[in-house]
Motif scaffolding. Sequence first.
Motif, PDB file in Angstrom:
ATOM      1  N   SER A 111       8.010  -5.268  -2.525  1.00  0.00           N
ATOM      2  CA  SER A 111       8.578  -5.978  -1.373  1.00  0.00           C
ATOM      3  C   SER A 111      10.068  -6.250  -1.555  1.00  0.00           C
ATOM      4  CB  SER A 111       7.815  -7.285  -1.129  1.00  0.00           C
ATOM      5  OG  SER A 111       7.917  -8.159  -2.240  1.00  0.00           O
ATOM      6  N   ILE A 112      10.542  -6.374  -2.811  1.00  0.00           N
ATOM      7  CA  ILE A 112      11.989  -6.500  -3.042  1.00  0.00           C
ATOM      8  C   ILE A 112      12.697  -5.239  -2.555  1.00  0.00           C
ATOM      9  CG2 ILE A 112      13.786  -6.627  -4.814  1.00  0.00           C
ATOM     10  CD1 ILE A 112      11.907  -8.421  -6.437  1.00  0.00           C
ATOM     11  N   ILE A 113      12.093  -4.079  -2.814  1.00  0.00           N
ATOM     12  CA  ILE A 113      12.689  -2.813  -2.361  1.00  0.00           C
ATOM     13  C   ILE A 113      12.671  -2.723  -0.835  1.00  0.00           C
ATOM     14  CG2 ILE A 113      12.408  -0.303  -2.324  1.00  0.00           C
ATOM     15  CD1 ILE A 113      11.379  -0.472  -5.176  1.00  0.00           C
ATOM     16  N   THR A 114      11.517  -3.020  -0.230  1.00  0.00           N
ATOM     17  CA  THR A 114      11.391  -2.835   1.223  1.00  0.00           C
ATOM     18  C   THR A 114      12.236  -3.838   2.007  1.00  0.00           C
ATOM     19  OG1 THR A 114       9.373  -4.208   1.207  1.00  0.00           O
ATOM     20  CG2 THR A 114       9.101  -1.812   1.096  1.00  0.00           C
ATOM     21  N   THR A 115      12.581  -4.981   1.397  1.00  0.00           N
ATOM     22  CA  THR A 115      13.426  -5.950   2.093  1.00  0.00           C
ATOM     23  C   THR A 115      14.902  -5.808   1.727  1.00  0.00           C
ATOM     24  OG1 THR A 115      12.956  -7.598   0.358  1.00  0.00           O
ATOM     25  CG2 THR A 115      11.595  -7.671   2.337  1.00  0.00           C
ATOM     26  N   SER A 116      15.205  -5.032   0.694  1.00  0.00           N
ATOM     27  CA  SER A 116      16.599  -4.854   0.269  1.00  0.00           C
ATOM     28  C   SER A 116      17.232  -3.602   0.863  1.00  0.00           C
ATOM     29  CB  SER A 116      16.688  -4.789  -1.260  1.00  0.00           C
ATOM     30  OG  SER A 116      16.214  -5.975  -1.849  1.00  0.00           O
ATOM     31  N   PHE A 117      16.408  -2.579   1.148  1.00  0.00           N
ATOM     32  CA  PHE A 117      16.917  -1.335   1.726  1.00  0.00           C
ATOM     33  C   PHE A 117      16.552  -1.281   3.202  1.00  0.00           C
ATOM     34  CE2 PHE A 117      16.589  -0.468  -2.782  1.00  0.00           C
ATOM     35  CZ  PHE A 117      17.731   0.283  -3.045  1.00  0.00           C
ATOM     36  N   GLU A 118      17.500  -0.875   4.017  1.00  0.00           N
ATOM     37  CA  GLU A 118      17.282  -0.807   5.458  1.00  0.00           C
ATOM     38  C   GLU A 118      16.206   0.217   5.796  1.00  0.00           C
ATOM     39  OE1 GLU A 118      19.873   0.016   9.555  1.00  0.00           O
ATOM     40  OE2 GLU A 118      20.838   0.045   7.575  1.00  0.00           O
ATOM     41  N   GLU A 119      15.330  -0.167   6.732  1.00  0.00           N
ATOM     42  CA  GLU A 119      14.237   0.721   7.122  1.00  0.00           C
ATOM     43  C   GLU A 119      14.786   2.036   7.648  1.00  0.00           C
ATOM     44  OE1 GLU A 119      10.536   0.629  10.286  1.00  0.00           O
ATOM     45  OE2 GLU A 119      11.024  -1.208   9.189  1.00  0.00           O
ATOM     46  N   GLY A 120      14.223   3.137   7.185  1.00  0.00           N
ATOM     47  CA  GLY A 120      14.712   4.456   7.567  1.00  0.00           C
ATOM     48  C   GLY A 120      14.918   5.320   6.341  1.00  0.00           C
ATOM     49  N   PRO A 121      15.802   6.315   6.411  1.00  0.00           N
ATOM     50  CA  PRO A 121      16.003   7.258   5.300  1.00  0.00           C
ATOM     51  C   PRO A 121      16.353   6.592   3.975  1.00  0.00           C
ATOM     52  CG  PRO A 121      17.077   8.079   7.272  1.00  0.00           C
ATOM     53  CD  PRO A 121      16.611   6.693   7.588  1.00  0.00           C
ATOM     54  N   GLN A 122      17.183   5.512   4.023  1.00  0.00           N
ATOM     55  CA  GLN A 122      17.587   4.860   2.778  1.00  0.00           C
ATOM     56  C   GLN A 122      16.384   4.233   2.064  1.00  0.00           C
ATOM     57  OE1 GLN A 122      19.984   1.273   2.967  1.00  0.00           O
ATOM     58  NE2 GLN A 122      21.341   2.039   1.363  1.00  0.00           N
ATOM     59  N   ARG A 123      15.566   3.495   2.833  1.00  0.00           N
ATOM     60  CA  ARG A 123      14.376   2.881   2.230  1.00  0.00           C
ATOM     61  C   ARG A 123      13.394   3.953   1.781  1.00  0.00           C
ATOM     62  NH1 ARG A 123      10.494  -1.156   5.556  1.00  0.00           N
ATOM     63  NH2 ARG A 123      12.376  -2.464   5.573  1.00  0.00           N
ATOM     64  N   ASN A 124      13.212   4.988   2.599  1.00  0.00           N
ATOM     65  CA  ASN A 124      12.280   6.057   2.234  1.00  0.00           C
ATOM     66  C   ASN A 124      12.661   6.689   0.902  1.00  0.00           C
ATOM     67  OD1 ASN A 124      11.084   5.536   4.659  1.00  0.00           O
ATOM     68  ND2 ASN A 124      11.736   7.423   5.665  1.00  0.00           N
ATOM     69  N   ARG A 125      13.964   6.966   0.716  1.00  0.00           N
ATOM     70  CA  ARG A 125      14.409   7.582  -0.534  1.00  0.00           C
ATOM     71  C   ARG A 125      14.154   6.635  -1.709  1.00  0.00           C
ATOM     72  NH1 ARG A 125      17.262  12.064  -1.480  1.00  0.00           N
ATOM     73  NH2 ARG A 125      17.607  12.334   0.751  1.00  0.00           N
ATOM     74  N   ALA A 126      14.425   5.346  -1.522  1.00  0.00           N
ATOM     75  CA  ALA A 126      14.200   4.362  -2.591  1.00  0.00           C
ATOM     76  C   ALA A 126      12.710   4.298  -2.955  1.00  0.00           C
ATOM     77  CB  ALA A 126      14.703   2.988  -2.158  1.00  0.00           C
ATOM     78  N   LEU A 127      11.834   4.298  -1.932  1.00  0.00           N
ATOM     79  CA  LEU A 127      10.391   4.215  -2.190  1.00  0.00           C
ATOM     80  C   LEU A 127       9.868   5.475  -2.869  1.00  0.00           C
ATOM     81  CD1 LEU A 127       9.095   2.497   1.084  1.00  0.00           C
ATOM     82  CD2 LEU A 127       9.185   1.510  -1.212  1.00  0.00           C
ATOM     83  N   LEU A 128      10.442   6.620  -2.536  1.00  0.00           N
ATOM     84  CA  LEU A 128       9.998   7.862  -3.160  1.00  0.00           C
ATOM     85  C   LEU A 128      10.439   7.940  -4.617  1.00  0.00           C
ATOM     86  CD1 LEU A 128      10.628  10.256  -0.144  1.00  0.00           C
ATOM     87  CD2 LEU A 128       8.408   9.594  -1.088  1.00  0.00           C
ATOM     88  N   VAL A 129      11.641   7.430  -4.914  1.00  0.00           N
ATOM     89  CA  VAL A 129      12.074   7.331  -6.313  1.00  0.00           C
ATOM     90  C   VAL A 129      11.139   6.385  -7.070  1.00  0.00           C
ATOM     91  CG1 VAL A 129      13.913   6.498  -7.830  1.00  0.00           C
ATOM     92  CG2 VAL A 129      14.483   7.886  -5.841  1.00  0.00           C
ATOM     93  N   TYR A 130      10.810   5.271  -6.436  1.00  0.00           N
ATOM     94  CA  TYR A 130       9.938   4.245  -7.032  1.00  0.00           C
ATOM     95  C   TYR A 130       8.547   4.813  -7.325  1.00  0.00           C
ATOM     96  CZ  TYR A 130       7.650  -0.396  -7.305  1.00  0.00           C
ATOM     97  OH  TYR A 130       6.946  -1.511  -7.689  1.00  0.00           O
ATOM     98  N   SER A 131       7.966   5.506  -6.340  1.00  0.00           N
ATOM     99  CA  SER A 131       6.618   6.054  -6.527  1.00  0.00           C
ATOM    100  C   SER A 131       6.624   7.185  -7.547  1.00  0.00           C
ATOM    101  CB  SER A 131       6.055   6.546  -5.195  1.00  0.00           C
ATOM    102  OG  SER A 131       6.869   7.555  -4.641  1.00  0.00           O
ATOM    103  N   GLY A 132       7.695   7.974  -7.575  1.00  0.00           N
ATOM    104  CA  GLY A 132       7.796   9.032  -8.580  1.00  0.00           C
ATOM    105  C   GLY A 132       7.861   8.481  -9.988  1.00  0.00           C
ATOM    106  N   THR A 133       8.560   7.360 -10.143  1.00  0.00           N
ATOM    107  CA  THR A 133       8.637   6.710 -11.454  1.00  0.00           C
ATOM    108  C   THR A 133       7.272   6.195 -11.887  1.00  0.00           C
ATOM    109  OG1 THR A 133      10.883   6.009 -10.895  1.00  0.00           O
ATOM    110  CG2 THR A 133       9.872   4.970 -12.794  1.00  0.00           C
ATOM    111  N   ALA A 134       6.520   5.646 -10.936  1.00  0.00           N
ATOM    112  CA  ALA A 134       5.171   5.148 -11.251  1.00  0.00           C
ATOM    113  C   ALA A 134       4.296   6.278 -11.764  1.00  0.00           C
ATOM    114  CB  ALA A 134       4.555   4.522 -10.002  1.00  0.00           C
ATOM    115  N   ALA A 135       4.338   7.410 -11.065  1.00  0.00           N
ATOM    116  CA  ALA A 135       3.535   8.565 -11.476  1.00  0.00           C
ATOM    117  C   ALA A 135       3.990   9.100 -12.828  1.00  0.00           C
ATOM    118  CB  ALA A 135       3.634   9.660 -10.425  1.00  0.00           C
TER     119      ALA A 135
END
Length: 440
Positions: A111-135
């Motif tokens: 939720s820190i990521i989703t509230t810190s990055f603006e919804e759209g391409p910027q947040r999507n890229r941040a979430l994909l980096v985040y999920s890739g790190t988890a994997a």
Amino acid sequence: MLFVLCGAIFLEGIDVAMLNVALPAIRADLGLSTGELQWVVSAYVLGYGGFMLAGGRAADLFGRRRMFLVWLAVFLVVSAVGGLAGEGWLLIVARFVAGVAAAVMTPAGLSIITTSFEEGPQRNRALLVYSGTAAGGFSLGLVLGGLLSAVDWRLVLFAPAVLALIILVLGVAFIPATPRERTADRRVDVLGAVTITAAIVLLVLGVERSTHVSAGWTTATVAAGLAFAAVFVLVERRSAAPLVRLGLLRSGALVRANLAGLLFAAAFFGFQFIAVLYLQELRGWSSLQTSLAMLAIGADAVLAPTLTPRLVERFGNAKVIVAGLVLAVVSYALFLPIGTDTVYLAMFPTMIVLGVAFALAYGPLTIVATDGVAEREQGLAGGLLYTSFQFGAALGLAACTAVLTGASVGVDGYRTALVVPIAAAAVAAVISAFGLRVAR
């Protein structure tokens, strides 16, 4: 900030993976029975899955940064306690508390990521980096667990404690507290939190222990969990400040993402369980050889932050998710021809295709599950998604264990058990396909 949060989800991934590899060494050192050894895993699952919704909402109510850092510190301490444990019961308690800590800090970090990055391409890229790190953490954890447990299984718990300390120091410095971090209404729905936590704990417990206890015990446990869930719905309808605003579940995209996430996790962890048993018990491979054989799945750590964002921007989340789930079905089907002397080169297509499938499905599912959700409910949305993942993992493991127990002995039993991940991934693809019509 993103680097620190990625470090935390990486920590959660390697912690789970390393401990799974170290279980035989733990049993030998502490003299645990099979039932007690199962509780080393089940205790973490119960804490993690059972408290995820309450943990996600706590982040919304009391501050995401505060909840993340406090429970990261708790995780650090109990990991060290588990490494020092001389008795099985102390290790089991430490793993349960570690699961509770992860249940709060994981949705708080998301939720820190989703509230810190603006919804759209910027947040999507941040979430994909985040999920890739988890994997990547999970894949690397399999190898690190094999290496560390060969020296001393206690290192498998001390290593996450050291990493948690580093992340905690960096988190204090780089995660800012913002004025919008807390909701204006901080009333706590205690009855809602108690009933939903009891419901999830009982449901996960019933599924997790289903292959180790009688059918009557499993039925009673699941029935009690469903009863608590029904009470929870009644409580939330009447609560002035509900733990889970039921209107949130009117979002078709959110519900599809959670259902697909549950089935995707059931398929993925079920397949991993089948593959590990096949390689170690039937083929006689060591834990390190098995870890290295499955390392190709870690390709998603590279693909998720590089290839997936481009595909999402061009084709949209729905198409990428469906493609990932279809590839998952293909990867599991490619493992069906396994035999008693199958060479690794013949298994490699399954591992690499599964890595691509994970990269395409996991991150976009996270995006869809949090898109369009109000900032004050982002922790709750993350809690819902991770609860789905955790419950799916428990369901997949239980289903595969049940099939393997009842199937014929030998390689035919493993082939039969592969029906579970194939079917789960296929149903997830069908559910996600409804999102294509909405997107169009």
